[in-house]
Design a protein around this motif. Structure first.
Motif, PDB file in Angstrom:
ATOM      1  N   LEU A  20      57.086  20.328 -95.570  1.00  0.00           N
ATOM      2  CA  LEU A  20      55.884  20.017 -94.797  1.00  0.00           C
ATOM      3  C   LEU A  20      56.253  19.057 -93.675  1.00  0.00           C
ATOM      4  CD1 LEU A  20      52.839  20.173 -94.298  1.00  0.00           C
ATOM      5  CD2 LEU A  20      52.575  18.290 -95.935  1.00  0.00           C
ATOM      6  N   ASP A  21      55.917  19.451 -92.455  1.00  0.00           N
ATOM      7  CA  ASP A  21      56.118  18.599 -91.294  1.00  0.00           C
ATOM      8  C   ASP A  21      54.833  18.633 -90.483  1.00  0.00           C
ATOM      9  OD1 ASP A  21      57.473  17.009 -89.315  1.00  0.00           O
ATOM     10  OD2 ASP A  21      57.665  18.837 -88.119  1.00  0.00           O
ATOM     11  N   VAL A  22      54.201  17.492 -90.315  1.00  0.00           N
ATOM     12  CA  VAL A  22      52.993  17.364 -89.496  1.00  0.00           C
ATOM     13  C   VAL A  22      53.389  16.575 -88.263  1.00  0.00           C
ATOM     14  CG1 VAL A  22      50.633  16.488 -89.362  1.00  0.00           C
ATOM     15  CG2 VAL A  22      51.508  17.401 -91.531  1.00  0.00           C
ATOM     16  N   ARG A  23      53.292  17.217 -87.119  1.00  0.00           N
ATOM     17  CA  ARG A  23      53.699  16.583 -85.858  1.00  0.00           C
ATOM     18  C   ARG A  23      52.473  16.371 -84.970  1.00  0.00           C
ATOM     19  NH1 ARG A  23      57.258  20.483 -83.359  1.00  0.00           N
ATOM     20  NH2 ARG A  23      55.471  21.210 -82.181  1.00  0.00           N
ATOM     21  N   ASN A  24      52.313  15.163 -84.484  1.00  0.00           N
ATOM     22  CA  ASN A  24      51.232  14.840 -83.565  1.00  0.00           C
ATOM     23  C   ASN A  24      51.707  15.148 -82.143  1.00  0.00           C
ATOM     24  OD1 ASN A  24      49.336  13.651 -81.878  1.00  0.00           O
ATOM     25  ND2 ASN A  24      49.043  11.874 -83.184  1.00  0.00           N
ATOM     26  N   ASP A  25      51.125  16.158 -81.536  1.00  0.00           N
ATOM     27  CA  ASP A  25      51.479  16.570 -80.172  1.00  0.00           C
ATOM     28  C   ASP A  25      50.475  16.090 -79.131  1.00  0.00           C
ATOM     29  OD1 ASP A  25      53.782  17.883 -80.951  1.00  0.00           O
ATOM     30  OD2 ASP A  25      52.847  19.856 -81.060  1.00  0.00           O
ATOM     31  N   SER A  26      49.611  15.170 -79.489  1.00  0.00           N
ATOM     32  CA  SER A  26      48.530  14.750 -78.599  1.00  0.00           C
ATOM     33  C   SER A  26      49.021  14.227 -77.258  1.00  0.00           C
ATOM     34  CB  SER A  26      47.663  13.685 -79.287  1.00  0.00           C
ATOM     35  OG  SER A  26      47.111  14.211 -80.469  1.00  0.00           O
ATOM     36  N   ASP A  27      50.101  13.444 -77.260  1.00  0.00           N
ATOM     37  CA  ASP A  27      50.598  12.877 -76.000  1.00  0.00           C
ATOM     38  C   ASP A  27      51.071  13.941 -75.021  1.00  0.00           C
ATOM     39  OD1 ASP A  27      50.000  10.354 -76.848  1.00  0.00           O
ATOM     40  OD2 ASP A  27      52.045   9.850 -77.436  1.00  0.00           O
ATOM     41  N   ARG A  28      51.420  15.107 -75.531  1.00  0.00           N
ATOM     42  CA  ARG A  28      51.840  16.210 -74.653  1.00  0.00           C
ATOM     43  C   ARG A  28      50.647  16.840 -73.935  1.00  0.00           C
ATOM     44  NH1 ARG A  28      55.031  20.284 -78.090  1.00  0.00           N
ATOM     45  NH2 ARG A  28      55.375  21.178 -76.044  1.00  0.00           N
ATOM     46  N   HIS A  29      49.428  16.439 -74.305  1.00  0.00           N
ATOM     47  CA  HIS A  29      48.220  17.047 -73.750  1.00  0.00           C
ATOM     48  C   HIS A  29      47.352  16.051 -72.986  1.00  0.00           C
ATOM     49  CE1 HIS A  29      48.984  20.825 -75.838  1.00  0.00           C
ATOM     50  NE2 HIS A  29      49.459  20.071 -76.804  1.00  0.00           N
ATOM     51  N   LEU A  30      47.936  14.946 -72.576  1.00  0.00           N
ATOM     52  CA  LEU A  30      47.187  13.969 -71.779  1.00  0.00           C
ATOM     53  C   LEU A  30      46.593  14.645 -70.550  1.00  0.00           C
ATOM     54  CD1 LEU A  30      49.575  10.875 -71.877  1.00  0.00           C
ATOM     55  CD2 LEU A  30      47.301  11.053 -72.885  1.00  0.00           C
ATOM     56  N   GLY A  31      45.319  14.402 -70.321  1.00  0.00           N
ATOM     57  CA  GLY A  31      44.655  14.966 -69.155  1.00  0.00           C
ATOM     58  C   GLY A  31      44.138  16.376 -69.345  1.00  0.00           C
ATOM     59  N   HIS A  32      44.462  17.007 -70.462  1.00  0.00           N
ATOM     60  CA  HIS A  32      43.979  18.367 -70.732  1.00  0.00           C
ATOM     61  C   HIS A  32      42.627  18.314 -71.437  1.00  0.00           C
ATOM     62  CE1 HIS A  32      48.362  20.060 -70.882  1.00  0.00           C
ATOM     63  NE2 HIS A  32      48.069  19.516 -69.730  1.00  0.00           N
ATOM     64  N   ALA A  33      41.916  19.420 -71.379  1.00  0.00           N
ATOM     65  CA  ALA A  33      40.646  19.523 -72.095  1.00  0.00           C
ATOM     66  C   ALA A  33      40.893  19.311 -73.580  1.00  0.00           C
ATOM     67  CB  ALA A  33      40.028  20.893 -71.857  1.00  0.00           C
ATOM     68  N   GLY A  34      39.998  18.598 -74.223  1.00  0.00           N
ATOM     69  CA  GLY A  34      40.111  18.373 -75.649  1.00  0.00           C
ATOM     70  C   GLY A  34      40.868  17.124 -76.024  1.00  0.00           C
ATOM     71  N   HIS A  35      41.602  16.536 -75.080  1.00  0.00           N
ATOM     72  CA  HIS A  35      42.294  15.281 -75.368  1.00  0.00           C
ATOM     73  C   HIS A  35      41.243  14.185 -75.292  1.00  0.00           C
ATOM     74  CE1 HIS A  35      44.886  11.789 -75.036  1.00  0.00           C
ATOM     75  NE2 HIS A  35      45.822  12.544 -75.588  1.00  0.00           N
ATOM     76  N   ASP A  36      40.897  13.624 -76.446  1.00  0.00           N
ATOM     77  CA  ASP A  36      39.784  12.677 -76.515  1.00  0.00           C
ATOM     78  C   ASP A  36      40.180  11.218 -76.316  1.00  0.00           C
ATOM     79  OD1 ASP A  36      41.070  12.081 -78.874  1.00  0.00           O
ATOM     80  OD2 ASP A  36      39.446  12.776 -80.177  1.00  0.00           O
ATOM     81  N   GLY A  37      41.454  10.969 -76.036  1.00  0.00           N
ATOM     82  CA  GLY A  37      41.910   9.602 -75.816  1.00  0.00           C
ATOM     83  C   GLY A  37      42.279   8.868 -77.093  1.00  0.00           C
ATOM     84  N   SER A  38      42.031   9.485 -78.240  1.00  0.00           N
ATOM     85  CA  SER A  38      42.339   8.834 -79.517  1.00  0.00           C
ATOM     86  C   SER A  38      43.825   8.885 -79.844  1.00  0.00           C
ATOM     87  CB  SER A  38      41.564   9.513 -80.656  1.00  0.00           C
ATOM     88  OG  SER A  38      42.097  10.808 -80.921  1.00  0.00           O
ATOM     89  N   GLY A  39      44.540   9.808 -79.210  1.00  0.00           N
ATOM     90  CA  GLY A  39      45.945   9.999 -79.545  1.00  0.00           C
ATOM     91  C   GLY A  39      46.136  10.831 -80.796  1.00  0.00           C
ATOM     92  N   GLU A  40      45.040  11.409 -81.299  1.00  0.00           N
ATOM     93  CA  GLU A  40      45.090  12.223 -82.506  1.00  0.00           C
ATOM     94  C   GLU A  40      44.182  13.446 -82.375  1.00  0.00           C
ATOM     95  OE1 GLU A  40      46.280   9.864 -86.278  1.00  0.00           O
ATOM     96  OE2 GLU A  40      44.342   9.109 -85.592  1.00  0.00           O
TER      97      GLU A  40
END
Length: 85
Positions: A20-40
């Motif tokens: 099991l590997d859970v990777r947070n890719d949120s930083d790769r989506h800065l400025g995109h729709a759905g990026h809520d600023g939470s970093g998660e």
């Protein structure tokens, strides 16, 4: 508890995966729709579990979403899944 940790805990409990590997890719989506600023907001999960054996791709995805629950999946904008038995 972070969303990453919550995803991992729920999947471990539901499937007892061999990998099991859970990777947070949120930083790769800065400025995109759905990026809520939470970093998660955007995650990738790679999981190998016997409980997925014999299930179609759609059934595997449904099983993961069920294990995560509606409240957690509602908090996630994007969830990429790489699943196998």
């Amino acid at each position: 508890m972070s969303r990453s940790a919550e995803i991992e805990a729920r999947l471990r409990e539901a499937f007892a995966p061999s990998e099991l590997d859970v990777r947070n890719d949120s930083d790769r989506h800065l400025g995109h729709a759905g990026h809520d600023g939470s970093g998660e907001s955007h995650f990738h999960v790679r999981m190998r579990a016997e409980g997925l054996s014999g299930l179609s791709r759609v059934a595997r995805h449904r099983a993961v979403h069920k294990a995560l629950g509606p409240e957690l999946t509602a908090e996630i904008h994007a969830l990429s899944l790489d699943l196998d038995a």
